[in-house]
Motif scaffolding. Sequence first.
Motif, PDB file in Angstrom:
ATOM      1  N   GLY A 254      10.545  41.141 -10.932  1.00 38.44           N
ATOM      2  CA  GLY A 254      11.891  40.628 -10.696  1.00 38.44           C
ATOM      3  C   GLY A 254      12.032  39.936  -9.356  1.00 38.44           C
ATOM      4  O   GLY A 254      11.330  40.260  -8.394  1.00 38.44           O
ATOM      5  N   THR A 255      12.912  38.938  -9.286  1.00 37.88           N
ATOM      6  CA  THR A 255      13.187  38.221  -8.045  1.00 37.88           C
ATOM      7  C   THR A 255      14.604  38.542  -7.564  1.00 37.88           C
ATOM      8  O   THR A 255      15.428  39.069  -8.317  1.00 37.88           O
ATOM      9  CB  THR A 255      13.060  36.703  -8.238  1.00 37.88           C
ATOM     10  OG1 THR A 255      14.013  36.272  -9.231  1.00 37.88           O
ATOM     11  CG2 THR A 255      11.659  36.335  -8.710  1.00 37.88           C
ATOM     12  N   TYR A 256      14.869  38.202  -6.295  1.00 39.02           N
ATOM     13  CA  TYR A 256      16.214  38.398  -5.760  1.00 39.02           C
ATOM     14  C   TYR A 256      16.530  37.264  -4.789  1.00 39.02           C
ATOM     15  O   TYR A 256      15.636  36.581  -4.285  1.00 39.02           O
ATOM     16  CB  TYR A 256      16.349  39.750  -5.058  1.00 39.02           C
ATOM     17  CG  TYR A 256      15.479  39.915  -3.845  1.00 39.02           C
ATOM     18  CD1 TYR A 256      15.948  39.596  -2.569  1.00 39.02           C
ATOM     19  CD2 TYR A 256      14.168  40.391  -3.948  1.00 39.02           C
ATOM     20  CE1 TYR A 256      15.144  39.740  -1.460  1.00 39.02           C
ATOM     21  CE2 TYR A 256      13.358  40.541  -2.838  1.00 39.02           C
ATOM     22  CZ  TYR A 256      13.852  40.214  -1.595  1.00 39.02           C
ATOM     23  OH  TYR A 256      13.059  40.349  -0.494  1.00 39.02           O
ATOM     24  N   GLU A 267      10.314  30.571 -14.339  1.00 40.49           N
ATOM     25  CA  GLU A 267       9.390  31.553 -14.902  1.00 40.49           C
ATOM     26  C   GLU A 267       8.689  32.293 -13.766  1.00 40.49           C
ATOM     27  O   GLU A 267       8.467  31.737 -12.694  1.00 40.49           O
ATOM     28  CB  GLU A 267       8.349  30.847 -15.784  1.00 40.49           C
ATOM     29  CG  GLU A 267       7.406  31.768 -16.519  1.00 40.49           C
ATOM     30  CD  GLU A 267       6.396  31.011 -17.363  1.00 40.49           C
ATOM     31  OE1 GLU A 267       5.567  31.672 -18.032  1.00 40.49           O
ATOM     32  OE2 GLU A 267       6.422  29.758 -17.335  1.00 40.49           O
ATOM     33  N   VAL A 268       8.370  33.546 -14.025  1.00 42.12           N
ATOM     34  CA  VAL A 268       7.565  34.337 -13.098  1.00 42.12           C
ATOM     35  C   VAL A 268       6.285  34.729 -13.839  1.00 42.12           C
ATOM     36  O   VAL A 268       6.328  35.504 -14.789  1.00 42.12           O
ATOM     37  CB  VAL A 268       8.315  35.592 -12.611  1.00 42.12           C
ATOM     38  CG1 VAL A 268       7.424  36.397 -11.676  1.00 42.12           C
ATOM     39  CG2 VAL A 268       9.612  35.203 -11.908  1.00 42.12           C
ATOM     40  N   SER A 292       8.634  47.241 -15.418  1.00 51.15           N
ATOM     41  CA  SER A 292       9.443  46.256 -14.697  1.00 51.15           C
ATOM     42  C   SER A 292       9.533  46.625 -13.225  1.00 51.15           C
ATOM     43  O   SER A 292       9.968  47.728 -12.875  1.00 51.15           O
ATOM     44  CB  SER A 292      10.850  46.176 -15.301  1.00 51.15           C
ATOM     45  OG  SER A 292      10.786  45.723 -16.641  1.00 51.15           O
ATOM     46  N   LEU A 293       9.107  45.681 -12.383  1.00 49.60           N
ATOM     47  CA  LEU A 293       9.204  45.854 -10.937  1.00 49.60           C
ATOM     48  C   LEU A 293      10.363  44.994 -10.467  1.00 49.60           C
ATOM     49  O   LEU A 293      10.251  43.766 -10.375  1.00 49.60           O
ATOM     50  CB  LEU A 293       7.910  45.430 -10.241  1.00 49.60           C
ATOM     51  CG  LEU A 293       6.710  46.378 -10.317  1.00 49.60           C
ATOM     52  CD1 LEU A 293       6.228  46.544 -11.756  1.00 49.60           C
ATOM     53  CD2 LEU A 293       5.570  45.872  -9.446  1.00 49.60           C
ATOM     54  N   THR A 294      11.503  45.601 -10.221  1.00 49.31           N
ATOM     55  CA  THR A 294      12.723  44.856  -9.910  1.00 49.31           C
ATOM     56  C   THR A 294      12.796  44.495  -8.430  1.00 49.31           C
ATOM     57  O   THR A 294      12.271  45.207  -7.566  1.00 49.31           O
ATOM     58  CB  THR A 294      13.965  45.683 -10.290  1.00 49.31           C
ATOM     59  OG1 THR A 294      13.926  46.919  -9.575  1.00 49.31           O
ATOM     60  CG2 THR A 294      13.966  45.978 -11.779  1.00 49.31           C
ATOM     61  N   ASP A 295      13.455  43.345  -8.163  1.00 49.35           N
ATOM     62  CA  ASP A 295      13.725  42.902  -6.796  1.00 49.35           C
ATOM     63  C   ASP A 295      12.478  42.938  -5.910  1.00 49.35           C
ATOM     64  O   ASP A 295      12.471  43.487  -4.810  1.00 49.35           O
ATOM     65  CB  ASP A 295      14.827  43.770  -6.160  1.00 49.35           C
ATOM     66  CG  ASP A 295      16.157  43.632  -6.879  1.00 49.35           C
ATOM     67  OD1 ASP A 295      16.357  42.602  -7.540  1.00 49.35           O
ATOM     68  OD2 ASP A 295      16.972  44.565  -6.778  1.00 49.35           O
ATOM     69  N   MET A 296      11.420  42.312  -6.376  1.00 52.33           N
ATOM     70  CA  MET A 296      10.156  42.336  -5.639  1.00 52.33           C
ATOM     71  C   MET A 296       9.936  41.087  -4.786  1.00 52.33           C
ATOM     72  O   MET A 296       9.306  41.150  -3.738  1.00 52.33           O
ATOM     73  CB  MET A 296       8.988  42.486  -6.617  1.00 52.33           C
ATOM     74  CG  MET A 296       8.927  43.827  -7.319  1.00 52.33           C
ATOM     75  SD  MET A 296       8.660  45.199  -6.183  1.00 52.33           S
ATOM     76  CE  MET A 296       7.034  44.826  -5.560  1.00 52.33           C
ATOM     77  N   ILE A 297      10.431  39.926  -5.255  1.00 51.07           N
ATOM     78  CA  ILE A 297      10.116  38.659  -4.583  1.00 51.07           C
ATOM     79  C   ILE A 297      11.404  37.904  -4.272  1.00 51.07           C
ATOM     80  O   ILE A 297      12.243  37.705  -5.154  1.00 51.07           O
ATOM     81  CB  ILE A 297       9.203  37.793  -5.470  1.00 51.07           C
ATOM     82  CG1 ILE A 297       7.892  38.542  -5.740  1.00 51.07           C
ATOM     83  CG2 ILE A 297       8.933  36.446  -4.824  1.00 51.07           C
ATOM     84  CD1 ILE A 297       7.013  37.850  -6.732  1.00 51.07           C
ATOM     85  N   THR A 334      -4.049  45.274  -7.887  1.00 50.37           N
ATOM     86  CA  THR A 334      -3.251  44.230  -7.260  1.00 50.37           C
ATOM     87  C   THR A 334      -2.786  43.211  -8.296  1.00 50.37           C
ATOM     88  O   THR A 334      -3.489  42.909  -9.250  1.00 50.37           O
ATOM     89  CB  THR A 334      -4.042  43.506  -6.162  1.00 50.37           C
ATOM     90  OG1 THR A 334      -5.257  42.981  -6.723  1.00 50.37           O
ATOM     91  CG2 THR A 334      -4.382  44.456  -5.033  1.00 50.37           C
ATOM     92  N   LEU A 335      -1.580  42.694  -8.078  1.00 50.50           N
ATOM     93  CA  LEU A 335      -0.990  41.704  -8.975  1.00 50.50           C
ATOM     94  C   LEU A 335      -0.784  40.399  -8.220  1.00 50.50           C
ATOM     95  O   LEU A 335      -0.306  40.403  -7.078  1.00 50.50           O
ATOM     96  CB  LEU A 335       0.357  42.193  -9.516  1.00 50.50           C
ATOM     97  CG  LEU A 335       0.367  43.515 -10.289  1.00 50.50           C
ATOM     98  CD1 LEU A 335       1.799  43.919 -10.614  1.00 50.50           C
ATOM     99  CD2 LEU A 335      -0.456  43.395 -11.562  1.00 50.50           C
ATOM    100  N   SER A 336      -1.151  39.296  -8.855  1.00 50.67           N
ATOM    101  CA  SER A 336      -0.887  37.968  -8.305  1.00 50.67           C
ATOM    102  C   SER A 336       0.319  37.386  -9.045  1.00 50.67           C
ATOM    103  O   SER A 336       0.387  37.455 -10.268  1.00 50.67           O
ATOM    104  CB  SER A 336      -2.107  37.068  -8.488  1.00 50.67           C
ATOM    105  OG  SER A 336      -1.818  35.748  -8.057  1.00 50.67           O
ATOM    106  N   VAL A 337       1.267  36.819  -8.281  1.00 51.45           N
ATOM    107  CA  VAL A 337       2.526  36.363  -8.880  1.00 51.45           C
ATOM    108  C   VAL A 337       2.783  34.906  -8.512  1.00 51.45           C
ATOM    109  O   VAL A 337       2.737  34.528  -7.339  1.00 51.45           O
ATOM    110  CB  VAL A 337       3.710  37.231  -8.420  1.00 51.45           C
ATOM    111  CG1 VAL A 337       4.996  36.789  -9.120  1.00 51.45           C
ATOM    112  CG2 VAL A 337       3.433  38.706  -8.698  1.00 51.45           C
TER     113      VAL A 337
END
Length: 451
Positions: A254-256, A267-268, A292-297, A334-337
């Motif tokens: 998720g983005t913020y 898109e993410v 779901s990883l909210t408000d990460m980026i 690790t995750l690349s976004v």
Amino acid sequence: MRKISTRIKRILTSNLGLKIVSVLVACMMWIFVVNVDDPEKVQSFSDVKVEIRNSDCFGVDKTFSVQEDTDKVKVWVKARASVLNKLQSKDFKVVADMRNVTLGNAVPYTLECTSSALTKANWECEPASLKIKIENVVQESFGVEVDTTGEPADGYDIGTSTIKEGDTINIAGAESLMNIIHRVSISVSVNGLSSDKTVKGNIVVTDKNGTDFTQSQLDKLVFTTSSGDLIKDGVLSAKIQLWKVEQNVKVNIGTYGDPAPGYCVSEVKVTPENISIVGDEETLAELNGELSLTDMISVEGVSESFTSDTINLADYLKENYKDKLKVKSGTASTLSVRVIMEKMGTKKIDIPLSAITIKGRPTDLDMVLTPADKITVEVAAVDGSLDNIDQNDVKAVLDLTSYQKEGRHEVPVQITLPDGYELTSEVKIVVNLTKKQKTSGSNTVISAAEE
């Protein structure tokens, strides 16, 4: 009677000198024979046992350590061969009585032997004394980590591992030895486990150079639990709780924040898109195949697409799910976004290189394209819906007719769109042309549609 006595006297005194010489010769011959058949020799005996006595004489808050390997003693013995042949290293004992320590911290050795044929005059030892270092005893508390070897049964992974005797233990020992302790752990096998189990493991102490303590060093330490109970033989018990493995869990990031005016997040893209995690059954059921990883980026004020810093999934799960979820052992954590931004009222469409038609490609040159996988086309709807256009509606042509020499060329890609749509910006691709390599397997990109 007198005649007999006189005769005996005459026999004994006649030729007295010759008889004395005969006796002397006989003695010398006996000595010679003895020395030939059973000569006196010097022999060494290595690895002689050293016994330290009264080691507690320095007080309960002091300890000592052996210096310069002076506890490795060799005994030299001078004796007849017949005596030496019956001796072994185990027949000797080298004794160091700590009450005899000198001002130079040396303890003279005394020797003991099981053979009564030897005396102290027959032997000596090397070195002659035990050199020691007297230090203060120090005690500290250390957390104990659990290291596992082997793999649990299919479908399971290690969930939690805790020390039965407590997560921390006390270690007491010489100050110099205590100062180099970096990590304390136990190593246990989980090979083939399919249910929760308590297993035992030996304490492993690692120094600041990453080297495990030797058994000799461990023997100089005292291990107790946090409550003061002695840990026998340096063995602790670990409770191993197994969790089930959930594969192909989709990751959503998720983005913020508010993008720049007129822009939005299109898109993410997460790599890898699916992961394998382990957890308790209740938590896995709640996920229902998606994490779901909210408000990460943050996308605050952003107008262009960007790649964010990598996300450490292991740390995220540890912080947000505590003892309920973790990354499967042996998998990337690790995750690349990649965050794709676009203007409102526009749409970005990825076109793979294989779908690009190449015209006029030089036949005598190798070609490398950048980007090497796809190009991105941003379109706007003039008369139509953006939902109705996709990759199959876009035609892309790379015309190299005017690019026939070696070098780097930035070439526009000709884009044809259906009626009702227009291109928002020019699309270019970098073309590197080099001499053809004689060997096979060059880096040439072969397009699926080439003219």
